[in-house]
Design a protein around this motif. Structure first.
Motif, short mmCIF file in Angstrom:
data_model
loop_
_atom_site.label_atom_id
_atom_site.label_comp_id
_atom_site.label_asym_id
_atom_site.label_seq_id
_atom_site.Cartn_x
_atom_site.Cartn_y
_atom_site.Cartn_z
N CYS A 325 0.82 -1.20 0.00
CA CYS A 325 0.00 0.00 0.00
C CYS A 325 0.86 1.25 0.00
CB CYS A 325 -0.98 -0.04 1.17
SG CYS A 325 -0.17 -0.27 2.72
N GLY A 326 2.17 1.08 -0.20
CA GLY A 326 3.03 2.24 -0.36
C GLY A 326 3.23 3.06 0.91
N CYS A 327 3.10 2.41 2.06
CA CYS A 327 3.20 3.16 3.32
C CYS A 327 4.63 3.57 3.63
CB CYS A 327 2.65 2.34 4.48
SG CYS A 327 3.72 0.97 4.96
N GLY A 328 5.60 2.88 3.01
CA GLY A 328 7.00 3.26 3.21
C GLY A 328 7.62 2.76 4.50
N ARG A 329 6.89 1.98 5.28
CA ARG A 329 7.44 1.54 6.58
C ARG A 329 8.65 0.64 6.41
NH1 ARG A 329 1.97 1.74 7.89
NH2 ARG A 329 1.51 3.08 9.67
N CYS A 330 8.63 -0.20 5.38
CA CYS A 330 9.78 -1.08 5.19
C CYS A 330 11.02 -0.26 4.87
CB CYS A 330 9.50 -2.12 4.10
SG CYS A 330 9.03 -1.40 2.52
N ILE A 331 10.81 0.88 4.23
CA ILE A 331 11.94 1.73 3.88
C ILE A 331 12.47 2.42 5.14
CG2 ILE A 331 12.70 3.65 2.42
CD1 ILE A 331 10.13 3.01 0.68
N LYS A 332 11.52 2.96 5.93
CA LYS A 332 11.91 3.67 7.16
C LYS A 332 12.56 2.73 8.17
CE LYS A 332 7.85 5.89 7.93
NZ LYS A 332 6.90 6.77 8.64
N SER A 333 12.05 1.49 8.22
CA SER A 333 12.49 0.61 9.31
C SER A 333 13.71 -0.22 8.95
CB SER A 333 11.35 -0.32 9.72
OG SER A 333 11.04 -1.18 8.65
N PRO A 335 17.24 -1.29 8.61
CA PRO A 335 18.50 -0.77 9.13
C PRO A 335 19.53 -0.57 8.03
CG PRO A 335 18.26 -3.09 9.71
CD PRO A 335 16.96 -2.66 9.09
N MET A 336 19.34 -1.24 6.91
CA MET A 336 20.34 -1.18 5.84
C MET A 336 19.88 -0.32 4.66
SD MET A 336 22.42 -2.88 7.50
CE MET A 336 23.80 -2.95 6.36
N SER A 337 18.76 0.38 4.84
CA SER A 337 18.22 1.26 3.79
C SER A 337 17.91 0.55 2.47
CB SER A 337 19.16 2.43 3.51
OG SER A 337 19.49 3.09 4.69
N VAL A 338 17.38 -0.65 2.57
CA VAL A 338 16.86 -1.28 1.35
C VAL A 338 15.55 -0.57 1.02
CG1 VAL A 338 15.95 -3.42 0.37
CG2 VAL A 338 17.95 -3.49 1.89
#
Ligand code: SF4
Ligand code: SF4
Ligand code: FES
Lengths: 353, 274
Positions: A325-333, A335-338
């Motif tokens: 859903c494009g929330c971006g949480r995986c990006i924010k969380s 640790p390696m900035s994937v």
């Protein structure tokens, strides 16, 4: 939209409404807890924290991190002392109504990804369904998307209503409330609000539009499902994408659309329970078989499956809807900035060449 | 609402020690109505539950025509299978069955059949074989090549005679010579090459250890079998067995609901992630 459906909730009226709702429902609202903003039960004096995206989505309200599926018990068989009889007791969730108020549209949209899997297929999940049916989502439209937000890439938007029962649109120093479902309408009625004025409605629409304009432009992703399929065998590509990943799984736990789970037994003495817990496809153990064989032994293969599921397999199975859903949480969380956006774009461009 | 996670309680009616590490369990639902209502098709699986340890997936290897019990053969390999091996007659366990798809036994009608099995891989094939033999008139030649490392590693030895009497051309083989062994000697793929079944109007069904499958597939290709004529049944780590937990997918297919039975042609369409 029927006239008179849109109501106006002044800013001061919000806690009164929530208080009113909490008489008959458990109401979970975003609240500051240390550094995080979490969905916690509203109690008198609770302060709503509505200014930023909650740290975790409201996923666990319908799909708890751990839940008991059934209890079991062995009993000595009086007639055959060396034998035990077995009893199994299903433990379905209760019927109490829960209201989630103040989640973001993307958080509620996550359930529109769950629904076809858990509530519309050949096998229905009675645990999920019971909670889903008894949970009402009042989503707050976003005014200030963050730079990790990309809901507009995947069919959502700052005022998207998919998965929500009511949409709260900021306007005129308060909120225009737009019921999306009948359940939502009932919740709004509890507040006894006035109709929203045409000016308030226009302002709400304008602010929503402004918010949408603040998002980065959405790339064309229509061909991504096929392109990812084509890239499957290209392990070099996936190794490059996964180079930084440390398989920690932070991305899966905070994701509103990740639903993979494990089933295990807890047991002591003669009784125990069978539980389901969130699982993490980024872990080596996820597909590790008793024989020692593992179809996805490397992090590249696991990332390929995670991104593949969200942007290729799921859309192919479910009417071209992305399981993100494009929330971006995986990006924010991470640790390696994937960054999943980069992976999707690289896939698109790679195949474009 | 029907809860697909909830096992039925079943009672162990009979245990057969097949080999040193394989046991066959005959299970009867505690509720006689459930036993009566239990209909399945050859190739479908069941989830066996040892409460306190967990669940594991096995093909129902009794034929659908046999209504008194459900039969499962279990090789001791992990935690659940070790627990299963410690069961005694009269013990109670949980069963969720039937799940998954089945062998295309309808589409196989009127055709010659070659079944190629190795070791415990004969278990899923047994359900099909017995079904075919019970409907013998509907099928052409039924040839079975079944091999194991040694005579002691063959399952279902006590019913070989019956299979033959009912019209199966059964070719048994073990990897090397053993005292008293009078049947064939050699690896399954080699015996397949010797038997050289003609692909015309024939379906090949194979199951066994991965390395055997690999060479059987190669052998079938050399005999000019088309991928559509080759059927196999996959094993994957499963949890829910109902297409929800996200454990067993190969691309868009979930082995637990879309499988375990696939034709080679179908497998070719899937990403290479076995
Ligand atoms: S994949 Fe990332 S951006 Fe997409 S829904 Fe999950 S956490 Fe949000
Ligand atoms: S959060 Fe980042 S490092 Fe951790 S598993 Fe996900 S992509 Fe890999
Ligand atoms: S075993 Fe759960 S999806 Fe297949």
């Amino acid at each position: 939209m029927v006239m008179g459906d849109l109501k106006f909730c002044p800013k001061e009226g919000l806690s009164r409404w929530v208080e009113e709702l909490s008489r008959e429902h458990t109401v979970l609202v975003p609240q500051q807890a240390g550094d995080a903003v979490e969905f916690l039960p509203f109690a008198e004096g609770s302060e709503l924290s509505l200014d930023r995206q909650p740290t975790a989505p409201p996923k666990k309200s319908v799909f708890p991190q751990t839940e008991t599926l059934m209890r079991f018990e062995y009993q000595k068989d009086p007639e055959h002392p060396d034998r035990q009889t077995l009893q199994i007791k299903e433990t379905l969730p209760g019927k109490e109504k829960t209201v989630i108020l103040g989640c973001r549209p993307c958080g509620a949209r996550g359930f529109s990804v769950f629904d076809p899997v858990f509530g519309q297929g050949e096998y229905l999940d009675p645990y999920y369904q019971a909670r889903r049916e008894h949970t009402v989502f009042v989503s707050l439209a976003c005014r200030h998307p963050e730079n990790t937000c990309f809901c507009n890439w995947v069919g959502g938007g700052p005022a998207d209503s998919a998965g929500s029962d009511v949409l709260m649109l900021p306007a005129g120093g308060g909120y225009v409330l737009r019921p999306v479902t009948d359940q939502g309408r009932q919740i709004v009625e509890v507040g006894g609000f006035e109709d929203a004025s045409p000016e308030q409605q226009t302002e709400a629409d304008r602010l929503a539009e402004e918010a949408a304009e603040n998002l980065s432009p959405a790339p064309e992703l229509e061909e991504v499902p096929d392109k990812l399929f084509e890239l499957f065998e290209n392990l070099d590509f996936w190794e490059l994408m996964a180079a930084k990943c440390i398989s920690c799984g932070a991305c899966t736990y905070l994701c509103p659309t990740c639903y993979c789970f494990n089933i295990s037994d807890e047991y002591s003495g003669l009784q125990g329970k069978r539980i389901r817990t969130w699982d993490n496809c980024m872990s080596n153990l996820f597909t590790h078989e008793a024989s020692g064989h593992n179809p996805r032994p490397t992090k590249a293969q696991r990332l390929r499956n995670r991104v593949g599921h969200k942007f290729s397999y799921y859309p192919k199975l479910h009417e071209q809807v992305f399981a993100c859903c494009g929330c971006g949480r995986c990006i924010k969380s991470c640790p390696m900035s994937v960054d999943i956006r980069e992976i999707v774009l690289s896939a698109k461009e790679y195949a474009d060449e | 609402m029907n809860n697909p996670y909830l096992p039925e309680i079943a009672i162990v009616k009979e245990i057969i020690q097949e080999t040193h590490n394989i046991k066959t369990f005959r299970l009867v639902f505690k509720d006689p109505d459930k036993m009566e209502q239990c209909v399945f098709e050859p190739g479908q699986v069941g989830q066996l539950s040892v409460f306190g340890t967990g669940e594991s997936t096995f093909v129902i290897n009794s034929p659908p025509t046999q209504k008194e019990y459900l039969q499962f053969s279990v090789m001791r390999a992990g935690e659940v299978t070790t627990k299963l091996h410690s069961l005694k007659v009269g013990d109670q366990i949980g069963v969720r069955a039937p799940l998954g798809n089945c062998f295309p036994y309808e589409a196989m009608k009127g055709k010659d059949i070659i079944i190629v099995g190795g070791g415990i891989g004969m278990a899923p094939l047994r359900t099909l074989l017995l079904y075919l033999l019970d409907n013998r008139q509907d099928y052409g030649e039924i040839k079975v090549i079944y091999g194991a490392r040694s005579p002691e590693d063959l399952c279902f030895t006590y019913e070989f005679e019956q299979w033959r009497q009912k019209g199966a051309d059964l070719v048994l083989t073990v990897d090397k010579e053993f005292p008293g062994w009078t049947e064939r000697v050699g690896f399954v793929p080699a015996v397949l090459a010797e038997e050289a079944p003609a692909p015309m109007n024939r379906v090949a069904i194979t199951c066994g250890p991965p390395i055997m499958i690999k060479f059987v597939l190669k052998g079938l290709k050399e005999l000019d079998f088309a991928d559509e004529q080759i059927i196999t049944t996959l094993e994957k780590r499963m949890k829910c067995g109902i297409g929800l937990c996200g454990r067993c997918n190969i691309g868009t297919k979930y082995v637990c609901v879309d499988g375990p039975v696939f034709t080679q042609a179908e497998l070719n369409e899937l990403p290479a992630e076995l």
